[in-house]
Design an enzyme around this catalytic site. Structure first.
Site, PDB file in Angstrom:
ATOM      1  N   CYS A 125      79.718 114.463  48.560  1.00  0.00           N
ATOM      2  CA  CYS A 125      79.716 115.023  49.949  1.00  0.00           C
ATOM      3  C   CYS A 125      80.899 115.560  50.197  1.00  0.00           C
ATOM      4  O   CYS A 125      82.142 114.779  50.135  1.00  0.00           O
ATOM      5  CB  CYS A 125      79.152 114.115  50.747  1.00  0.00           C
ATOM      6  SG  CYS A 125      79.092 114.351  52.660  1.00  0.00           S
ATOM      7  N   GLN A 168      63.562  99.104  59.050  1.00  0.00           N
ATOM      8  CA  GLN A 168      64.460  99.258  57.931  1.00  0.00           C
ATOM      9  C   GLN A 168      64.422 100.745  57.296  1.00  0.00           C
ATOM     10  O   GLN A 168      63.496 101.431  57.302  1.00  0.00           O
ATOM     11  CB  GLN A 168      63.699  98.580  56.701  1.00  0.00           C
ATOM     12  CG  GLN A 168      63.565  96.977  56.772  1.00  0.00           C
ATOM     13  CD  GLN A 168      65.263  96.174  56.788  1.00  0.00           C
ATOM     14  OE1 GLN A 168      66.067  96.848  56.645  1.00  0.00           O
ATOM     15  NE2 GLN A 168      65.106  95.086  56.860  1.00  0.00           N
ATOM     16  N   CYS A 204      70.572  90.745  55.787  1.00  0.00           N
ATOM     17  CA  CYS A 204      71.107  92.017  55.480  1.00  0.00           C
ATOM     18  C   CYS A 204      72.562  91.871  55.404  1.00  0.00           C
ATOM     19  O   CYS A 204      73.610  92.633  55.246  1.00  0.00           O
ATOM     20  CB  CYS A 204      70.924  93.096  56.424  1.00  0.00           C
ATOM     21  SG  CYS A 204      71.402  92.682  57.954  1.00  0.00           S
TER      22      CYS A 204
HETATM   23  C1  SAM Z   1      66.498  92.921  60.714  1.00  0.00           C
HETATM   24  S1  SAM Z   1      65.457  93.297  62.093  1.00  0.00           S
HETATM   25  C2  SAM Z   1      63.992  92.854  61.243  1.00  0.00           C
HETATM   26  C3  SAM Z   1      62.681  93.244  61.906  1.00  0.00           C
HETATM   27  C4  SAM Z   1      61.461  93.401  61.018  1.00  0.00           C
HETATM   28  N1  SAM Z   1      61.341  92.248  60.354  1.00  0.00           N
HETATM   29  C5  SAM Z   1      61.456  94.438  59.866  1.00  0.00           C
HETATM   30  O1  SAM Z   1      61.585  94.104  58.747  1.00  0.00           O
HETATM   31  O2  SAM Z   1      61.203  95.537  60.308  1.00  0.00           O
HETATM   32  C6  SAM Z   1      65.653  92.074  63.357  1.00  0.00           C
HETATM   33  C7  SAM Z   1      64.730  91.943  64.486  1.00  0.00           C
HETATM   34  O3  SAM Z   1      65.087  90.960  65.499  1.00  0.00           O
HETATM   35  C8  SAM Z   1      65.115  91.198  66.667  1.00  0.00           C
HETATM   36  N2  SAM Z   1      66.207  90.051  67.341  1.00  0.00           N
HETATM   37  C9  SAM Z   1      67.384  89.952  67.430  1.00  0.00           C
HETATM   38  N3  SAM Z   1      67.746  88.789  67.869  1.00  0.00           N
HETATM   39  C10 SAM Z   1      66.755  87.919  68.256  1.00  0.00           C
HETATM   40  C11 SAM Z   1      66.300  86.982  68.741  1.00  0.00           C
HETATM   41  N4  SAM Z   1      67.353  85.931  68.980  1.00  0.00           N
HETATM   42  N5  SAM Z   1      65.112  86.299  68.651  1.00  0.00           N
HETATM   43  C12 SAM Z   1      64.097  87.111  68.185  1.00  0.00           C
HETATM   44  N6  SAM Z   1      64.264  88.505  67.583  1.00  0.00           N
HETATM   45  C13 SAM Z   1      65.657  89.080  67.683  1.00  0.00           C
HETATM   46  C14 SAM Z   1      65.639  92.513  66.647  1.00  0.00           C
HETATM   47  O4  SAM Z   1      65.546  93.270  67.772  1.00  0.00           O
HETATM   48  C15 SAM Z   1      65.098  93.033  65.507  1.00  0.00           C
HETATM   49  O5  SAM Z   1      63.764  93.957  65.802  1.00  0.00           O
END
Ligand code: SAM
Length: 442
Positions: A67, A279, A400
């Site tokens: 790139c 994701q 992650c």
């Molecule tokens: C890494 S993502 C994972 C989402 C889902 N498991 C996926 O694979 O698409 C983390 C998620 O946790 C939510 N989140 C962040 N802090 C949180 C909390 N304290 N309690 C519950 N959900 C939370 C975010 O909004 C986000 O949707």
């Protein structure tokens, strides 16, 4: 000052690491095993900053970045490193973090490589800058570089970007100035679904209403004629009038279409809206979800899916479960998750909007399996305590960030046996690594 050294490692930002008189020197663009002449350009107290003067012997893993923005854009910090070597580095980085921070000297499974190492991202978020530039922030600055190519996105994304750049210029739409908190256009967001080959375009704007509806419809018709694989099916305005670094706000106004695209993941259909988490590498996420499903076994477990997003993990394990209780902080994600469960005929899953760590033990119930997939900062300490209090048979942790994962595993590993650790490459060309861990009661 000049010296010669061989690069030992990368930092998490993808800079090369060398040592000079016992001090650590970070050198941008250097890759492990490069032998180079290096000039020290700054002393930052805890480390030195160096610059390559000459590469004397390039590493066998050094490759030509494809790139033109490489080195300016902070996005693909490993594009100059062969993919096989990137994978090895990630495996090692995850193992080192777990060993160093959690004292877990455990063998990791081999990293699961990404099927696509280019054009793998299903989402782009690009700031608008001065003179209607659209692209990415220059490394360590908020100057926008006008993006002309981006190999980790599909070529159709670039057509959309170029058309919106021209549109902003022709219509003379004021660009948002974050210092003055003035102007309208803040970000352009594009999401794709591979199942129906759909695109959702979001304009993040600092105004109460975004007009130009007929003009945008006309623009989309023109863009759709040029796109090769995808079609824009929806355009939305995300109304963000706050003085904030957060890209997206809650309010979304539909300009064209339903505000959704539809993706298929692991046999389930999902409506994807603008401001929910998904994701970015869909096929890789699907592999991790399949593994989670396998670990949940064929029993009739009660499963808690904390941090559930739009329900992708909950639905993946729904057939393994008597009941799934899912928790998610973001209201739009909970709304979409409920609709996704309903559309897929999943009746044994319930969703709660709120923070996982704030739920009472009574609300969380007595699940036999707890699945956590938190954001980069990892689990809140209260969440770790609650898991230990509930003591499910299994804890499945998708992370992650190896650093916060290691911190959280340390207390959990005093009660649980870490059975398997599988790293996944969700983000080729970057230093990011996803890790999936199975813990089981001793
Ligand atoms: C890494 S993502 C994972 C989402 C889902 N498991 C996926 O694979 O698409 C983390 C998620 O946790 C939510 N989140 C962040 N802090 C949180 C909390 N304290 N309690 C519950 N959900 C939370 C975010 O909004 C986000 O949707």
């Amino acid at each position: 000052m000049l010296f010669t050294a061989r690069c030992e490692d990368f930092t998490v930002d993808g800079d090369g690491v060398v040592r000079q008189d016992g001090r650590v020197v970070f050198v941008p663009d250097l890759v492990p095993n490069d032998l180079a002449e290096i000039e020290i350009i700054a002393d930052k107290k805890n480390y030195l900053l160096g610059k390559i003067k000459k590469i004397i012997e390039p590493s066998p893993d050094r490759t030509r970045p494809i790139c033109r923005h490489f080195g300016v854009c902070g996005g693909c910090s490993l594009q100059h490193y062969a993919y096989a070597a990137q994978l090895k580095w990630k495996e090692n980085f995850a193992a080192q973090s777990l060993r160093r921070l959690a004292g877990l000297d455990l063998p990791l499974a081999k990293i699961v490589p990404s099927e696509n190492i280019l054009a793998y991202r299903n989402k782009a978020q690009l700031p608008f800058g001065k003179n209607s530039t659209v692209g990415f922030f220059k490394m360590n600055s908020h100057d926008v570089v006008d993006v002309r190519e981006c190999p980790i996105h599909h070529a159709d994304f670039l057509i959309v970007v170029e058309s919106f750049r021209r549109f902003a210029r022709e219509k003379k739409i004021p660009i948002y100035d974050e210092k003055m908190h003035k102007g309208i256009l803040r970000h352009l967001v594009i999401r794709k679904s591979d199942y129906l080959k759909e695109l959702l375009v979001g304009l993040v704007v600092n105004c109460r209403e975004f007009g130009l509806r007929p003009e945008l419809k006309q623009l989309v018709e023109e863009i759709n004629q040029k796109l090769q694989t995808y079609k824009i099916v929806s355009v939305v305005a995300n109304i963000n009038q706050k003085k904030t670094n957060k890209i997206l706000a809650e309010r979304v106004d539909n300009i064209l279409g339903s505000g959704f695209i539809t993706e298929k993941i692991g046999g389930f259909l999902y409506k994807i809206s603008l401001n929910t988490f998904l994701q970015v590498n869909t096929p890789q996420a699907e592999k991790a979800y399949t593994q989670i499903k396998k670990w949940c076994g064929s029993g009739n477990a009660n499963i808690l899916d904390a941090y559930c997003g739009i329900g992708t993990i909950a639905l993946s394990v729904v057939e393994q479960a008597a009941q799934v209780l899912s928790i998610e902080e973001a209201p739009q994600s909970v709304k979409d998750a409920k609709r996704n469960a309903e559309n897929n005929g999943a009746r044994n899953v319930r969703f709660i909007q709120g923070q996982a760590e704030r739920q009472s033990i009574e609300t969380l119930g007595a699940p036999e399996i707890i699945i956590v997939d938190p954001p980069r900062k990892g689990l809140a300490a209260e969440m770790v305590s609650k898991i230990l209090e509930i003591r499910p048979q299994k804890v499945i942790y998708l992370s992650c960030n190896p650093t916060s994962l290691a911190r959280d595993l340390k207390p959990l590993a005093s009660v649980y046996k870490v059975r398997e650790i599988i790293p996944y490459d969700f983000f080729p060309q970057t230093t990011h690594v996803e890790t999936l861990v199975l813990l089981q009661l001793n």
